[in-house]
Each structure stands twice: as structure tokens, then as C-alpha cells.
Scaffold this motif. Structure first.
Motif, PDB file in Angstrom:
ATOM      1  N   LEU A  47      -3.877  -7.079  10.287  1.00 11.87           N
ATOM      2  CA  LEU A  47      -3.881  -7.821  11.114  1.00 11.87           C
ATOM      3  C   LEU A  47      -4.676  -8.951  10.955  1.00 11.87           C
ATOM      4  O   LEU A  47      -5.719  -9.182  10.411  1.00 11.87           O
ATOM      5  CB  LEU A  47      -4.663  -7.143  12.502  1.00 11.87           C
ATOM      6  CG  LEU A  47      -4.087  -5.684  12.961  1.00 11.87           C
ATOM      7  CD1 LEU A  47      -4.698  -5.433  14.123  1.00 11.87           C
ATOM      8  CD2 LEU A  47      -2.733  -5.906  13.274  1.00 11.87           C
ATOM      9  N   SER A  48      -3.982 -10.232  11.500  1.00 11.64           N
ATOM     10  CA  SER A  48      -4.613 -11.734  10.978  1.00 11.64           C
ATOM     11  C   SER A  48      -4.969 -12.554  12.399  1.00 11.64           C
ATOM     12  O   SER A  48      -3.969 -12.766  12.982  1.00 11.64           O
ATOM     13  CB  SER A  48      -3.470 -12.368  10.051  1.00 11.64           C
ATOM     14  OG  SER A  48      -3.812 -13.862  10.093  1.00 11.64           O
ATOM     15  N   THR A  94       1.234 -21.044  11.751  1.00 11.68           N
ATOM     16  CA  THR A  94       0.118 -20.647  10.763  1.00 11.68           C
ATOM     17  C   THR A  94       0.351 -19.337  10.105  1.00 11.68           C
ATOM     18  O   THR A  94       0.853 -18.371  10.929  1.00 11.68           O
ATOM     19  CB  THR A  94      -1.183 -20.529  11.617  1.00 11.68           C
ATOM     20  OG1 THR A  94      -1.565 -21.801  12.347  1.00 11.68           O
ATOM     21  CG2 THR A  94      -2.398 -20.054  10.701  1.00 11.68           C
ATOM     22  N   LYS A  95       0.352 -19.163   8.684  1.00 12.31           N
ATOM     23  CA  LYS A  95       0.778 -17.820   7.971  1.00 12.31           C
ATOM     24  C   LYS A  95      -0.348 -16.716   8.343  1.00 12.31           C
ATOM     25  O   LYS A  95      -1.200 -16.890   8.644  1.00 12.31           O
ATOM     26  CB  LYS A  95       0.921 -17.972   6.606  1.00 12.31           C
ATOM     27  CG  LYS A  95       1.219 -16.821   5.633  1.00 12.31           C
ATOM     28  CD  LYS A  95       1.312 -17.210   4.296  1.00 12.31           C
ATOM     29  CE  LYS A  95       1.630 -15.898   3.503  1.00 12.31           C
ATOM     30  NZ  LYS A  95       1.646 -16.124   2.029  1.00 12.31           N
ATOM     31  N   ALA A  96       0.257 -15.461   8.748  1.00  5.40           N
ATOM     32  CA  ALA A  96      -0.583 -14.437   9.048  1.00  5.40           C
ATOM     33  C   ALA A  96      -1.150 -13.988   7.717  1.00  5.40           C
ATOM     34  O   ALA A  96      -0.823 -13.018   7.185  1.00  5.40           O
ATOM     35  CB  ALA A  96       0.198 -13.429   9.780  1.00  5.40           C
ATOM     36  N   SER A  97      -2.099 -14.607   7.258  1.00  2.11           N
ATOM     37  CA  SER A  97      -2.752 -14.265   6.062  1.00  2.11           C
ATOM     38  C   SER A  97      -4.244 -13.429   6.294  1.00  2.11           C
ATOM     39  O   SER A  97      -4.548 -13.258   7.525  1.00  2.11           O
ATOM     40  CB  SER A  97      -3.118 -15.380   5.145  1.00  2.11           C
ATOM     41  OG  SER A  97      -3.847 -16.306   6.116  1.00  2.11           O
ATOM     42  N   LYS A 121       0.361  -8.915  10.627  1.00  6.38           N
ATOM     43  CA  LYS A 121       0.681  -8.999  12.209  1.00  6.38           C
ATOM     44  C   LYS A 121      -0.036 -10.009  12.663  1.00  6.38           C
ATOM     45  O   LYS A 121      -1.242 -10.223  12.257  1.00  6.38           O
ATOM     46  CB  LYS A 121       0.578  -7.791  12.845  1.00  6.38           C
ATOM     47  CG  LYS A 121       0.819  -7.715  14.217  1.00  6.38           C
ATOM     48  CD  LYS A 121       0.678  -6.352  15.107  1.00  6.38           C
ATOM     49  CE  LYS A 121       1.314  -5.347  14.357  1.00  6.38           C
ATOM     50  NZ  LYS A 121       1.235  -4.104  15.327  1.00  6.38           N
ATOM     51  N   GLN A 122       0.493 -11.125  13.258  1.00  8.98           N
ATOM     52  CA  GLN A 122      -0.407 -12.237  13.794  1.00  8.98           C
ATOM     53  C   GLN A 122      -0.866 -11.941  15.180  1.00  8.98           C
ATOM     54  O   GLN A 122      -0.465 -11.458  15.987  1.00  8.98           O
ATOM     55  CB  GLN A 122       0.528 -13.512  14.024  1.00  8.98           C
ATOM     56  CG  GLN A 122       0.235 -14.683  14.444  1.00  8.98           C
ATOM     57  CD  GLN A 122      -1.017 -15.376  13.507  1.00  8.98           C
ATOM     58  OE1 GLN A 122      -2.215 -14.909  13.477  1.00  8.98           O
ATOM     59  NE2 GLN A 122      -0.642 -15.935  12.482  1.00  8.98           N
ATOM     60  N   ARG A 140      -3.414 -14.203  16.512  1.00  9.34           N
ATOM     61  CA  ARG A 140      -4.236 -15.374  16.361  1.00  9.34           C
ATOM     62  C   ARG A 140      -4.526 -15.782  17.910  1.00  9.34           C
ATOM     63  O   ARG A 140      -5.699 -16.336  18.173  1.00  9.34           O
ATOM     64  CB  ARG A 140      -3.253 -16.699  15.783  1.00  9.34           C
ATOM     65  CG  ARG A 140      -4.155 -18.030  15.645  1.00  9.34           C
ATOM     66  CD  ARG A 140      -3.381 -18.840  14.936  1.00  9.34           C
ATOM     67  NE  ARG A 140      -3.882 -20.131  14.920  1.00  9.34           N
ATOM     68  CZ  ARG A 140      -5.018 -20.701  14.008  1.00  9.34           C
ATOM     69  NH1 ARG A 140      -5.169 -19.805  12.967  1.00  9.34           N
ATOM     70  NH2 ARG A 140      -4.988 -21.623  13.787  1.00  9.34           N
ATOM     71  N   TYR A 141      -3.710 -15.475  18.815  1.00 11.38           N
ATOM     72  CA  TYR A 141      -4.028 -15.797  20.179  1.00 11.38           C
ATOM     73  C   TYR A 141      -4.329 -14.633  20.934  1.00 11.38           C
ATOM     74  O   TYR A 141      -4.368 -14.673  21.976  1.00 11.38           O
ATOM     75  CB  TYR A 141      -2.615 -16.493  20.646  1.00 11.38           C
ATOM     76  CG  TYR A 141      -2.502 -18.016  19.934  1.00 11.38           C
ATOM     77  CD1 TYR A 141      -2.979 -19.205  20.829  1.00 11.38           C
ATOM     78  CD2 TYR A 141      -1.635 -17.929  19.101  1.00 11.38           C
ATOM     79  CE1 TYR A 141      -2.831 -20.318  20.190  1.00 11.38           C
ATOM     80  CE2 TYR A 141      -1.486 -19.224  18.356  1.00 11.38           C
ATOM     81  CZ  TYR A 141      -2.021 -20.382  19.058  1.00 11.38           C
ATOM     82  OH  TYR A 141      -1.805 -21.619  18.611  1.00 11.38           O
ATOM     83  N   SER A 142      -4.468 -13.455  20.447  1.00 16.56           N
ATOM     84  CA  SER A 142      -5.090 -12.351  21.139  1.00 16.56           C
ATOM     85  C   SER A 142      -6.544 -11.825  20.755  1.00 16.56           C
ATOM     86  O   SER A 142      -7.143 -11.584  21.564  1.00 16.56           O
ATOM     87  CB  SER A 142      -4.045 -11.089  20.431  1.00 16.56           C
ATOM     88  OG  SER A 142      -2.707 -11.433  20.865  1.00 16.56           O
ATOM     89  N   ALA A 143      -6.970 -11.923  19.593  1.00 16.95           N
ATOM     90  CA  ALA A 143      -8.143 -11.474  18.924  1.00 16.95           C
ATOM     91  C   ALA A 143      -8.816 -12.780  18.930  1.00 16.95           C
ATOM     92  O   ALA A 143      -8.962 -13.359  17.942  1.00 16.95           O
ATOM     93  CB  ALA A 143      -8.243 -10.508  17.669  1.00 16.95           C
ATOM     94  N   ILE A 144      -9.921 -13.076  19.838  1.00 18.42           N
ATOM     95  CA  ILE A 144     -10.266 -14.712  19.928  1.00 18.42           C
ATOM     96  C   ILE A 144     -12.035 -14.252  19.678  1.00 18.42           C
ATOM     97  O   ILE A 144     -12.752 -13.305  20.145  1.00 18.42           O
ATOM     98  CB  ILE A 144     -10.171 -15.097  21.459  1.00 18.42           C
ATOM     99  CG1 ILE A 144      -8.872 -14.958  21.807  1.00 18.42           C
ATOM    100  CG2 ILE A 144     -10.943 -16.386  21.381  1.00 18.42           C
ATOM    101  CD1 ILE A 144      -7.886 -15.744  20.970  1.00 18.42           C
TER     102      ILE A 144
END
Length: 268
Positions: free
Chosen positions: A114-115, A173-176, A220-221, A223-227
Motif C-alpha cells: 500500500l502506498s 502520483t505513482k503508487a511507490s 495500491k494507491q 493517498r486519499y485514504s490513509a492520512i
């Protein structure tokens, strides 16, 4: 335990305390906290010893002597010290929202890492956040932040429901692998031998993610879920030589499809 949260730190007790308070008020409490300490002085140990009696999660301090920026080495030691089969990584300057751990656990999946990202705060707001603000989640409240002078976009903090899902899907944004907000099954990190200990500051987290890709994992992106919000600080450990060396290692990893580093967990 459902998870081990691993966070790096170095002589930043004021920020570390705020981050630990952030993890102490999570909606999911079945996890341990492992402090990956890259050579801090005694004040950090004193803080951790005090907080052990004030929070309900196990608080483990993994420390090594100060030998310059050796984050990759202490993170590998923290991986070994972890007792869960699922590991969540962050930094000791990133306060998590109360659903941070629950989100990582809800979205974990075999064959993926997860990213996530972070929301940067300026120094004055970073300083102003109190224990009470963390408990009340004020530092994630857009109105509260704007009242204290925040002017940058706040979409990451305010996205909910369908908008959150769409933004995760559509973000360029890449899920790195981002060391301040990423997670994976421990077995996958062991399989690639953890972090490359030749690397210092600059892309050292991403390089391990690239080896996970080479192994066959997908990302798995979230970015807008795990803040989490990032507290401001200087970076006196950055230099061009580090960046060049790290970039060369990353290029080699990509070109040669390297999966397992030879200077990783078992190097210790």
C-alpha cells in the motif's frame, strides 16, 4: 497483533511525542509501535520510557549508535524486532489521522503493498498542535488549519467516500513505496531482504519498493485514504553525493531487475 507500526526518528522528541499521541488515539488499537531510532541521545529514550506508561499499545525502542544517516539499517533492525505479520511504515514527524491503522488493515491484500502520502504543514502550525488537538483531530480539520493561516490546498484532508476513491484512482502520483506512509506483509519484505543498507538519504525507500515490483508485487494507491500530516523540519543530512550514489543504485536495481539486496536484513 494485527500490525506493527514502524516509525523512524532521530533526536526529534517534540515531533515524536506528537506522532505517538496520534497513534494512541487510533480507532484500531490492536498493534504495536516500534521506534526505529537512528542514534538519538538519551532524551528520546526518556520520552519513550515515559510514554510507555501513558498509552495502551506496546512501545518498542530499537536503537543503534549514531553513525550518520543510517535509516535503512535501523529500519531493517525494526523489521526483525516486529512481532506482527503485517508492517505499517511511517516517520516520527507524521501525525496519523485516527483511522490511519484501520485503513491500512482494511485495504491490505496479498500480492500488493500500500502506498500513501502526507499533507505538509508549515512550522508555525506544526509547533501549535497540542496533545488535545491530536485527541480532537483538530490538526486534520480544514477549518481549524485555515484559521491558523494554512493557505495551501486541502483536498487530501477533506476527500471522503466516492471522491476519495476517485482521487486514489485518478491521481497522477505513482503508487511507490513511500517510507512515511506504506505497508506490506512482513514476509514480502523479508523476501527482498529489506532495505539496501548501502543507501543513505534520497530514494532509499523507493528502491525497496522497486525490488518489490521486481519480485512481482503490485501497489495500491491509498493517498486519499490513509492520512497523516507532516510536521516541518530542516534536513541538514542531505548532500549531492548521497543522492548520486542512491540514484546509481536505483538505476542498477531497475536495469538488472534486482529482487534481493545483498546488503539488507541478513547483512546485520
Amino acid at each position: 497483533m494485527k500490525a506493527s507500526v514502524i516509525m523512524s526518528t532521530y533526536n526529534a522528541e517534540e515531533w515524536l511525542e506528537k506522532v505517538i499521541w496520534g497513534f494512541s488515539v487510533q480507532s484500531e488499537s490492536d498493534f504495536e509501535i516500534i521506534i526505529a531510532d537512528d542514534g538519538s541521545g538519551p532524551k528520546t529514550k526518556e520520552l519513550i520510557d515515559r510514554l510507555r506508561g501513558e498509552i495502551k499499545m506496546p512501545l518498542i525502542h530499537v536503537w543503534q549508535e549514531d553513525n550518520g544517516f543510517q535509516k535503512t539499517q535501523i529500519l531493517n533492525k525494526a523489521i526483525v524486532a516486529s512481532s506482527s505479520d503485517y508492517l505499517i511504515f511511517t516517520d516520527g514527524d507524521c501525525i496519523p489521522r485516527a483511522d490511519f491503522v484501520a485503513t491500512h488493515l482494511a485495504k491490505k491484500e496479498q500480492g500488493y503493498f500500500l502506498s500513501g502520502g502526507y499533507f505538509k504543514l508549515p512550522m508555525d502550525i506544526s509547533k501549535a498542535i497540542t496533545k488535545e488537538d491530536i485527541a480532537a483531530q483538530n490538526c486534520f480539520n480544514v477549518t481549524w488549519l485555515q484559521e491558523r493561516g494554512l493557505q495551501s490546498g486541502t483536498l487530501k484532508l477533506s476527500a471522503k467516500g466516492l471522491k476519495e476513491k476517485l482521487l486514489n484512482l485518478l491521481t497522477p502520483t505513482k503508487a511507490s513505496w513511500n517510507g512515511h506512509n506504506a505497508s506490506a506483509y512482513k514476509a514480502e519484505l523479508i523476501a527482498v531482504n529489506g532495505f539496501n543498507q548501502e543507501m543513505q538519504y534520497g530514494g532509499e525507500d523507493r528502491e525497496m519498493g522497486e525490488r518489490l515490483f521486481n519480485k512481482g508485487l503490485k501497489s495500491k494507491q491509498i493517498r486519499y485514504s490513509a492520512i497523516c500530516v507532516h510536521l516541518d523540519h530542516a534536513r541538514g543530512y542531505v548532500n549531492p553525493e548521497m543522492w548520486k550514489k542512491n540514484n546509481d543504485i536505483r538505476e542498477y536495481t531497475k536495469k538488472n531487475k534486482v529482487v534481493r539486496t545483498t546488503t539488507g536484513i541478513d547483512f546485520n
